[in-house]
Design an enzyme around this catalytic site. Structure first.
Site, PDB file in Angstrom:
ATOM      1  N   ASP A 290     -10.440   4.007  -1.459  1.00  0.00           N
ATOM      2  CA  ASP A 290     -11.071   3.050  -0.542  1.00  0.00           C
ATOM      3  C   ASP A 290     -12.592   3.077  -0.670  1.00  0.00           C
ATOM      4  OD1 ASP A 290      -8.463   2.939   0.242  1.00  0.00           O
ATOM      5  OD2 ASP A 290      -8.887   3.071   2.382  1.00  0.00           O
TER       6      ASP A 290
ATOM      7  N   ASP B  43       0.826  -1.200   0.000  1.00  0.00           N
ATOM      8  CA  ASP B  43       0.000   0.000   0.000  1.00  0.00           C
ATOM      9  C   ASP B  43       0.868   1.261   0.000  1.00  0.00           C
ATOM     10  OD1 ASP B  43      -1.944   1.868   0.402  1.00  0.00           O
ATOM     11  OD2 ASP B  43      -2.675   1.055   2.297  1.00  0.00           O
TER      12      ASP B  43
HETATM   13  C1  GLA Z   1      -5.369   2.261   2.723  1.00  0.00           C
HETATM   14  C2  GLA Z   1      -5.875   1.135   1.859  1.00  0.00           C
HETATM   15  C3  GLA Z   1      -6.912   0.344   2.632  1.00  0.00           C
HETATM   16  C4  GLA Z   1      -6.288  -0.200   3.904  1.00  0.00           C
HETATM   17  C5  GLA Z   1      -5.702   0.923   4.727  1.00  0.00           C
HETATM   18  C6  GLA Z   1      -4.865   0.412   5.895  1.00  0.00           C
HETATM   19  O1  GLA Z   1      -6.358   3.185   2.998  1.00  0.00           O
HETATM   20  O2  GLA Z   1      -6.400   1.616   0.664  1.00  0.00           O
HETATM   21  O3  GLA Z   1      -7.410  -0.704   1.842  1.00  0.00           O
HETATM   22  O4  GLA Z   1      -5.319  -1.138   3.571  1.00  0.00           O
HETATM   23  O5  GLA Z   1      -4.866   1.763   3.948  1.00  0.00           O
HETATM   24  O6  GLA Z   1      -4.318   1.415   6.669  1.00  0.00           O
END
Ligand code: GLA
Length: 733
Positions: free
Chosen positions: A543, A477
């Site tokens: 997200d 990520d």
């Molecule tokens: C980002 C990702 C999420 C999750 C969070 C974890 O926002 O897009 O899917 O993994 O980080 O902190």
């Protein structure tokens, strides 16, 4: 207090009026005193004082401050303000000090506040905005009209002084709303209005599966302005509730509908049925971790014909392990036997360079537990994956998202798990022994989105540690890497690729297959290069969360056009599923998507060949969510071995058609209704729009043939999801 009320009133009504077309009137004639004949259309008022609506009557040079006065407004009301055959107009007189009664061409249209002669005496409503609906029969269309307003004022200031009045071409929606609000045992229908309204409120309950009307009752509503009518409507499972409200002065009808969770898919047979993918890719020498996905009564015994040397079967659990040194396609036959019978399924083990031949299916901790994830919670979901039977449908990855990392590395730089994860290796071993796969999360930055340690400058070591735990999936990520990116001068595509390429090399050095999932929200047009750096999937959007808005943006706005980039080994990832109990915290709730929206969500992810990572607590999974996740025909489209992601074919009147071709020559077609109301769709007509003809098609959720030459009602935000074998093709079923 009064000011607050006024503000509240103004705010409440503003959204109602944004779409209206209107006429404004700035002037009237005014006279102090009182005479009932002043309400008549024909009364001659030419000697009255000309006034504009920006002065209280104290400023008109009149001696008397308190008491009665009349305004008469003359205007031509154009028939262009008529909507359809029957349509009222709406007078917005603004606020008036203090009380008023209003007539249009001699017909009383409303009264706000009371006058001294009224029972109970005078009461002021100076802060309340006046909206009066005028019956279309009382309007002299395209001719002169007279609005007469009798006003009583007490104290400073008096009358109209807050700007022009408006005559609005309204729709019922401009001043009334009808909604359904969840309450114990069902829903509450709430009709709220800013004007006086009367009409029938109809409540209908239908069976979701048959569409048959089960009950219908009508209540006559008579509401004063700014009032609400509430009505409790119990709702049983598998039922759809529809409420409508019609004020006969308007053509349009207010509508709202909801349905209780409803299960479309028939239960799986008791005999063994294979529900998993038809292929599995593993690199030569890498551990084979594969669970045979058969539903049916347990206990079940398993056998596999054609296993290559080195690959072994646990016949009680149906788990393949070991490894195969020699590349090649190994045609296998899975055999599953229980008390009810035996089933054989053909399968190909592809030992070669490519893994992730079908989109990954499994679970990820983020959408439920977020930073409160723990080993215990992961284990509870993993056990439920098996015990509740989701593993019998191919769900296999158990992925820990952020918040597993300890604050510090060991002195020799090794990343470690925090106290919530006492035994990562033990967790990995347990998962593998049950044919499940183990996923982990990190960032190319020095910290993750949740503020935990990232892999920056420790990439090789981290990959080695994960290998020692038995990790099979890495979600990598971007997050904390922004700092590095911003500090650097290079903002080219290469700068986006660099951190991902680096980790990819170290993952490939490990003696096991690690699914490589890029997470950088679709930045840098990742779909154009993800496959070239050997990534297995990449997030295409920000997200997701459990609202229709989020699902709409993620699914219907961000995914069109990405189909050329998906295929066996490399997938577009529109983010994790938002059905079941989610919450992004230690306290979970049911997904806020309606049941219809949840069908839409899973249908679209099936069409998109998306990663199918369950985002809820599997230990708390209910029957409805199970049905959504475990429809073998819907999942078979997602797992289709051609790996052709659907494309958006039609966007029309709030409807969308998406389709993809499948390896057996048929097509999966989703007809989505993104409108707020149900839409009837003639199926053959919809299919013709994408060049498909068929007499009958298979409804994938109901798992039955349905005639194409019929009309189907698609609920708001709902879907009709079918599999079409074009006319002339033999049915291989
Ligand atoms: C980002 C990702 C999420 C999750 C969070 C974890 O926002 O897009 O899917 O993994 O980080 O902190």
């Amino acid at each position: 207090m009064v000011t607050k009320r006024f503000l509240a009133a103004v705010l409440m009504v503003l959204p109602f009026l944004l779409s209206a077309q209107e006429l404004t009137v700035n002037e009237a004639r005014f006279c102090k005193g009182d005479d009932p004949v002043w309400s008549a259309f024909a009364y001659d008022d030419h000697a009255w004082l000309k006034v504009s609506f920006d002065q209280p009557w104290e400023e008109l040079g009149l001696d008397q401050v308190n008491g009665l006065g009349w305004y008469r407004l003359h205007m031509v009301i154009p028939s262009s303000l008529k909507k359809g055959k029957v349509s009222a107009i709406l007078l917005d007189l603004g606020a008036i000090d203090d009380s008023d009664e209003t007539w249009v061409n001699g017909h009383s249209v409303g009264k706000t506040g009371t006058f001294p002669e009224d029972p109970g005496g005078y009461s002021s409503e100076w802060g309340k905005r006046r909206y009066y609906v005028v019956d279309p029969g009382w309007v002299r269309w395209d001719q002169e009209n007279v609005i007469a307003v009798r006003v009583y004022n007490y104290g400073d200031p008096g009358g109209f002084y807050r700007g022009p009045i408006r005559i609005i071409k309204p729709s019922l929606k401009d001043f009334a709303t009808l909604s359904l609000v969840a309450e114990a045992g069902g829903y509450k229908a709430v009709l709220a209005t800013s004007v006086k309204t009367a009409g029938p409120l109809q409540i209908t309950v239908e069976d979701v599966l048959t569409g048959a009307r089960e009950s219908s009752k009508t209540q006559k509503v008579n509401l004063a302005a700014w009032k609400e009518k509430q009505l409790s409507c119990p709702l049983a499972p598998q039922k759809r509730l529809k409420v409508t409200y019609a004020d006969p002065r308007f053509e349009e009808v207010l509508e709202a509908e909801v349905c209780a969770p409803y299960i479309l898919t028939p239960p799986a047979p008791a005999t063994p049925r294979y529900n998993g993918p038809l292929v599995f890719g593993v690199r030569p020498g890498s551990p084979v971790i594969f669970r045979l996905a058969f539903s049916g009564d347990k206990p079940m015994e398993y056998a596999v014909e054609g296993l290559p040397e080195g690959v072994i079967l646990d016949p009680e659990k149906g788990v393949l392990s070991g490894s195969c040194a020699v590349a090649g396609d190994y045609p296998l036959v899975f055999v599953a036997r229980n008390a009810k019978g035996e089933t054989r399924a053909e399968f190909t083990l592809k030992v070669g360079d490519q893994i992730a031949l079908t989109p990954p299916m499994g679970w990820n901790s983020w959408n439920c537990w977020a930073l409160s994830v723990s080993q215990e919670k992961v284990m509870a979901s993993a056990a439920a994956l098996i015990n509740r039977g989701l593993a019998d449908y191919g769900y296999a990855y158990m992925n820990i998202d952020d918040a597993w990392e300890a604050d510090e590395r060991t002195p020799d730089g090794r990343i470690q798990a925090n106290e919530k994860f006492p035994d990562m290796k033990g967790l990995g071993d347990w998962l593998h022994a049950n044919g499940l796969k183990f996923g982990i999360y990190s960032s190319p930055g020095d910290h993750t989105c949740g503020g935990y340690l990232g892999s920056l400058d420790h990439e090789r070591l981290d990959a080695e540690v994960w290998n020692s735990w038995g990790v099979d999936y890495l979600k990598y990520d971007w997050c904390g890497y922004s700092k590095v990116f911003e500090a650097g001068r290079d903002k080219s595509e290469a700068a986006y690729i660099r951190p991902y390429l680096k980790m990819q090399q170290f993952l490939r050095e490990q003696p096991r297959d690690i699914f490589y999932s890029l997470c950088q929200y679709g930045w840098g047009r990742v779909w154009e290069w993800g496959a070239f750096i050997d990534a297995n999937s990449w997030r295409t959007s920000h997200d997701i969360n459990d609202t229709w808005e989020s699902l709409y943006v993620t699914g219907f706005e961000r995914q069109p056009g990405l189909h050329p980039y998906a295929g066996p080994g490399h997938w577009n990832d529109p983010d994790m599923l938002i059905v079941g109990k989610v919450g992004w915290s230690s306290s979970l709730r049911d997904s806020r998507l309606t049941p219809d929206e949840q069908y839409t969500h899973i249908s679209l992810w099936s069409l998109l060949a998306a990663n199918m990572l369950i985002g809820c607590d599997i230990a708390q999974i209910d029957d409805f969510t199970f049905n959504l996740l475990c429809n073998n025909e819907v999942n078979a489209v997602n797992q289709d071995i051609l790996g052709h992601q659907a494309h958006q074919d039609v966007v029309e009147d709030g409807m969308q058609i998406w389709s993809r071709d499948l390896y057996d020559g048929s097509y999966a077609v989703g007809i989505f209704n993104l409108n707020e109301a149900s839409v009837p769709v003639r199926l053959d007509g919809a299919l013709a729009k994408i060049g498909l003809g068929a007499d009958s098609v298979r409804d994938l959720w109901r798992q039955k043939e349905i005639p194409a030459g019929a009309e189907y009602v698609i609920p708001p935000h709902g879907v009709l999801y079918v599999k079409v074998r074009p006319s002339g093709q033999a049915d291989s079923r």
